[in-house]
Design a protein around this motif. Structure first.
Motif, PDB file in Angstrom:
ATOM      1  N   SER A 143      -7.009 -13.544   3.303  1.00 25.09           N
ATOM      2  CA  SER A 143      -5.491 -13.589   2.958  1.00 25.09           C
ATOM      3  C   SER A 143      -4.721 -12.959   4.191  1.00 25.09           C
ATOM      4  N   GLU A 144      -3.746 -13.706   4.635  1.00 27.27           N
ATOM      5  CA  GLU A 144      -3.009 -12.951   5.807  1.00 27.27           C
ATOM      6  C   GLU A 144      -2.082 -12.085   4.979  1.00 27.27           C
ATOM      7  N   ASN A 145      -1.772 -10.959   5.757  1.00 22.48           N
ATOM      8  CA  ASN A 145      -0.928  -9.926   5.378  1.00 22.48           C
ATOM      9  C   ASN A 145      -1.137  -9.409   4.002  1.00 22.48           C
ATOM     10  N   VAL A 146      -2.416  -9.258   3.883  1.00 20.90           N
ATOM     11  CA  VAL A 146      -2.601  -8.548   2.571  1.00 20.90           C
ATOM     12  C   VAL A 146      -2.333  -7.153   2.379  1.00 20.90           C
ATOM     13  N   ASN A 147      -1.823  -6.516   1.254  1.00 17.86           N
ATOM     14  CA  ASN A 147      -1.228  -5.182   1.277  1.00 17.86           C
ATOM     15  C   ASN A 147      -2.488  -4.398   0.719  1.00 17.86           C
ATOM     16  N   PRO A 148      -2.899  -3.598   1.473  1.00 17.79           N
ATOM     17  CA  PRO A 148      -4.166  -2.681   1.244  1.00 17.79           C
ATOM     18  C   PRO A 148      -4.110  -1.880  -0.151  1.00 17.79           C
ATOM     19  N   LEU A 149      -2.713  -1.506  -0.023  1.00 12.39           N
ATOM     20  CA  LEU A 149      -2.338  -0.729  -1.319  1.00 12.39           C
ATOM     21  C   LEU A 149      -2.525  -1.415  -2.714  1.00 12.39           C
ATOM     22  N   HIS A 150      -1.920  -2.801  -2.547  1.00  8.94           N
ATOM     23  CA  HIS A 150      -2.050  -3.611  -3.753  1.00  8.94           C
ATOM     24  C   HIS A 150      -3.643  -4.189  -3.968  1.00  8.94           C
ATOM     25  N   LEU A 151      -4.115  -4.108  -3.248  1.00 12.36           N
ATOM     26  CA  LEU A 151      -5.473  -4.445  -3.383  1.00 12.36           C
ATOM     27  C   LEU A 151      -6.361  -3.450  -4.026  1.00 12.36           C
ATOM     28  N   THR A 152      -6.060  -2.372  -3.460  1.00 16.27           N
ATOM     29  CA  THR A 152      -6.791  -0.917  -4.368  1.00 16.27           C
ATOM     30  C   THR A 152      -6.405  -0.951  -5.322  1.00 16.27           C
ATOM     31  N   LEU A 153      -4.921  -1.273  -5.846  1.00 12.71           N
ATOM     32  CA  LEU A 153      -4.547  -0.929  -7.116  1.00 12.71           C
ATOM     33  C   LEU A 153      -5.146  -1.924  -8.128  1.00 12.71           C
ATOM     34  N   TRP A 154      -5.058  -3.216  -7.435  1.00 11.59           N
ATOM     35  CA  TRP A 154      -5.517  -4.421  -8.513  1.00 11.59           C
ATOM     36  C   TRP A 154      -7.295  -4.308  -8.745  1.00 11.59           C
ATOM     37  N   MET A 155      -7.923  -3.648  -7.737  1.00  8.78           N
ATOM     38  CA  MET A 155      -9.334  -3.320  -7.742  1.00  8.78           C
ATOM     39  C   MET A 155      -9.499  -2.339  -9.261  1.00  8.78           C
ATOM     40  N   VAL A 166      -6.803  10.431  -9.394  1.00  9.07           N
ATOM     41  CA  VAL A 166      -6.076   9.004  -9.345  1.00  9.07           C
ATOM     42  C   VAL A 166      -5.308   8.939  -8.351  1.00  9.07           C
ATOM     43  N   LEU A 167      -4.232   9.846  -7.999  1.00 10.84           N
ATOM     44  CA  LEU A 167      -3.267   9.872  -6.938  1.00 10.84           C
ATOM     45  C   LEU A 167      -4.014   9.938  -5.556  1.00 10.84           C
ATOM     46  N   LEU A 168      -4.792  10.872  -5.232  1.00  9.13           N
ATOM     47  CA  LEU A 168      -5.319  11.260  -3.829  1.00  9.13           C
ATOM     48  C   LEU A 168      -6.453  10.555  -3.896  1.00  9.13           C
ATOM     49  N   GLY A 169      -7.612  10.816  -4.707  1.00  4.45           N
ATOM     50  CA  GLY A 169      -8.875  10.246  -4.340  1.00  4.45           C
ATOM     51  C   GLY A 169      -8.824   8.733  -4.489  1.00  4.45           C
ATOM     52  N   THR A 170      -7.863   8.074  -5.501  1.00  7.55           N
ATOM     53  CA  THR A 170      -8.074   6.479  -5.543  1.00  7.55           C
ATOM     54  C   THR A 170      -6.977   5.816  -4.777  1.00  7.55           C
ATOM     55  N   ILE A 171      -5.814   6.050  -5.024  1.00  8.02           N
ATOM     56  CA  ILE A 171      -4.476   5.452  -4.624  1.00  8.02           C
ATOM     57  C   ILE A 171      -4.610   5.665  -3.258  1.00  8.02           C
ATOM     58  N   ALA A 172      -4.329   6.879  -2.835  1.00  9.15           N
ATOM     59  CA  ALA A 172      -4.218   7.255  -1.243  1.00  9.15           C
ATOM     60  C   ALA A 172      -5.558   7.053  -0.587  1.00  9.15           C
ATOM     61  N   GLY A 173      -6.704   7.638  -1.109  1.00  8.45           N
ATOM     62  CA  GLY A 173      -8.057   7.583  -0.380  1.00  8.45           C
ATOM     63  C   GLY A 173      -8.546   6.258  -0.350  1.00  8.45           C
ATOM     64  N   SER A 174      -8.430   5.532  -1.262  1.00 10.71           N
ATOM     65  CA  SER A 174      -9.174   4.003  -1.273  1.00 10.71           C
ATOM     66  C   SER A 174      -8.027   3.022  -0.663  1.00 10.71           C
ATOM     67  N   GLY A 175      -6.914   3.399  -0.913  1.00  9.89           N
ATOM     68  CA  GLY A 175      -5.945   2.521  -0.084  1.00  9.89           C
ATOM     69  C   GLY A 175      -6.137   2.591   1.370  1.00  9.89           C
ATOM     70  N   VAL A 210      -0.107  -1.110 -13.143  1.00 14.21           N
ATOM     71  CA  VAL A 210      -0.454  -2.238 -12.029  1.00 14.21           C
ATOM     72  C   VAL A 210      -0.238  -3.442 -12.651  1.00 14.21           C
ATOM     73  N   LEU A 211      -0.856  -3.633 -13.836  1.00 14.33           N
ATOM     74  CA  LEU A 211      -0.504  -5.049 -14.389  1.00 14.33           C
ATOM     75  C   LEU A 211       0.847  -5.300 -14.790  1.00 14.33           C
ATOM     76  N   LEU A 212       1.552  -4.332 -15.027  1.00 10.56           N
ATOM     77  CA  LEU A 212       3.289  -4.424 -15.359  1.00 10.56           C
ATOM     78  C   LEU A 212       3.951  -4.671 -14.232  1.00 10.56           C
ATOM     79  N   PHE A 213       3.790  -4.006 -13.232  1.00  8.91           N
ATOM     80  CA  PHE A 213       4.754  -3.982 -12.008  1.00  8.91           C
ATOM     81  C   PHE A 213       4.179  -4.332 -10.720  1.00  8.91           C
ATOM     82  N   VAL A 214       2.944  -4.533 -10.224  1.00 15.73           N
ATOM     83  CA  VAL A 214       2.287  -4.718  -9.018  1.00 15.73           C
ATOM     84  C   VAL A 214       2.158  -6.001  -9.197  1.00 15.73           C
TER      85      VAL A 214
END
Length: 313
Positions: free
Chosen positions: A167-179, A223-232, A47-51
Motif C-alpha cells: 500500500s502506497e504511503n501507508v501510515n505506520p502508526l495507523h497500521l500499528t493501531l489496527w494491528m 499501551v502508550l510507549l511500548g505499543t503505540i510509540a515503540g511498535s509504530g 481505533v475502531l471508532l476514530f482511526v
C-alpha cells in the motif's frame, strides 16, 4: 540504514527494554491472557471508532496481529508468569531477530550482505554468552515459551512488512493501531477457557484501590510507549528496510532490559552478562550498517510486492 533511522531504532530498543519492567508489574496483578487482551482492547476500542483503517490487505494485517499481538504475548506473558526472570525474558525474546531474518529469506527472498551476516553472527554470539551465563536462573519450559514468543514476533514482522509494502504511503502508526484490533477477542477467549471467566475481571476491579495504581501505570506504559510509540516506530523501520536489516536491532533490547531489571527488580547481572550485552550492541550496529546504496521506499515497495506475489502463489 541512515543514522537518523538507527537512532529511531535505538529509541525503540530503550522503550521495549523498559517495557519488560511494566510487564512484570502488570503480571503481578493480572493473569497473562487477560492482561494481554486488556493491553490491546484499550487501544482497539478508540481505533475502531476514530482511526481510518489503512488500505492494506486483510491477510497481512491479520498475520501482523496474529504474530506480533497474539502469539508473542500469549507465550511471553505465560512464560514470565511461570517464573521467567524479567531480564532474561528481554534477552530470549530477541530470538525474533534471527527468526525474522530466516523468514525474510524464505518468504520474501531478501538477500543479506556479508557485513549483515557478520553482524548477526556477532549479536547472536553475544546473546549466547548472556544466555549461557544466565540459563540457570530459569527452568526449561519458560525459556521454550519465550522462544515461541520470539517466533511469533518474527511472523508479525513479516506480516507488517508485507502489509506496508502493498500500500502506497501507508501510515505506520495507523497500521500499528489496527494491528491492536486483532488480539483482544482471541486473548479474552483464552483467558475464559484457561484462567476462568471471572478471574481477570475480579483482578481488574480489585486494582481500583490505593495499592492497585502500579498495575494501571504499567498498563499505561505498555499501551502508550511500548505499543503505540515503540511498535509504530518499529513498523516504520520494517516498511522502509529489509527485514534482515531491521530485525537485528531488537537484539540490543537486553542491553536495556537486563540493567533495568538489576536496578528495579534486583536481578543482579554478572560481568559476563554485561560483556555479552556489549557484544550484542556491537553486532546489532554492524548488522544495520548502511550498504553502498540505500533503496528508496518506492523501490523497496516494488521489490516486496513482487516477493509477496511469490508467497501467494
Amino acid at each position: 540504514m541512515t543514522n537518523r533511522d538507527r537512532l529511531i531504532g535505538l529509541a525503540v530498543v530503550v522503550l521495549w527494554g523498559l517495557n519488560f519492567l511494566a510487564i512484570h508489574i502488570g503480571l503481578e496483578h493480572f493473569p497473562p491472557f487477560f492482561f494481554a487482551g486488556l493491553r490491546f482492547v484499550v487501544i482497539a476500542i478508540p481505533v475502531l471508532l476514530f482511526v481510518p483503517r489503512p488500505r492494506v490487505p486483510w491477510k497481512w494485517l491479520l498475520l501482523y496481529g496474529l504474530g506480533f499481538g497474539i502469539l508473542q504475548f500469549a507465550f511471553l506473558f505465560t512464560a514470565m508468569r511461570a517464573g521467567m526472570p524479567t531480564g532474561l525474558s528481554s534477552l530470549v525474546l530477541q530470538s525474533s531477530a534471527p527468526f525474522t531474518v530466516l523468514l525474510g529469506a524464505i518468504f520474501l527472498r531478501e538477500r543479506l550482505r556479508g557485513i549483515q551476516l557478520a553482524g548477526i553472527a556477532v549479536a547472536i554470539a553475544g546473546v549466547a554468552v548472556i544466555g549461557w551465563d544466565r540459563s540457570h536462573h530459569a527452568a526449561l519450559l519458560p525459556v521454550l515459551l519465550t522462544l515461541l514468543g520470539g517466533l511469533g514476533w518474527a511472523f508479525g514482522n513479516i506480516g507488517s512488512r508485507l502489509a506496508a509494502a502493498q500500500s502506497e504511503n501507508v501510515n505506520p502508526l495507523h497500521l500499528t493501531l489496527w494491528m491492536a484490533v486483532v488480539p483482544p477477542i482471541p486473548m479474552f477467549t483464552l483467558s475464559v477457557l484457561t484462567e476462568g471467566p471471572t478471574t481477570g475481571w475480579n483482578d481488574l476491579i480489585s486494582s481500583f484501590s490505593s495499592t492497585g495504581w502500579p498495575a494501571f501505570a504499567a498498563l499505561a506504559y505498555i499501551v502508550l510507549l511500548g505499543t503505540i510509540a515503540g511498535s509504530g516506530l518499529w513498523t516504520y523501520l520494517m516498511a522502509r528496510y529489509p527485514a534482515g536489516m531491521v530485525a537485528p536491532l531488537s537484539l540490543a533490547v537486553p542491553v536495556v532490559g537486563i540493567p533495568a531489571s538489576w536496578v528495579f527488580l534486583h536481578e543482579t547481572p554478572t560481568a559476563l552478562s554485561l560483556i555479552g550485552a556489549a557484544i550484542v550492541l556491537a553486532g546489532a550496529f554492524t548488522a544495520t550498517s548502511p550498504g553502498r546504496r540505500i533503496a528508496r521506499p518506492a523501490e523497496t515497495t516494488r521489490r516486496v510486492e513482487k516477493d509477496s506475489d511469490l508467497v501467494d502463489a
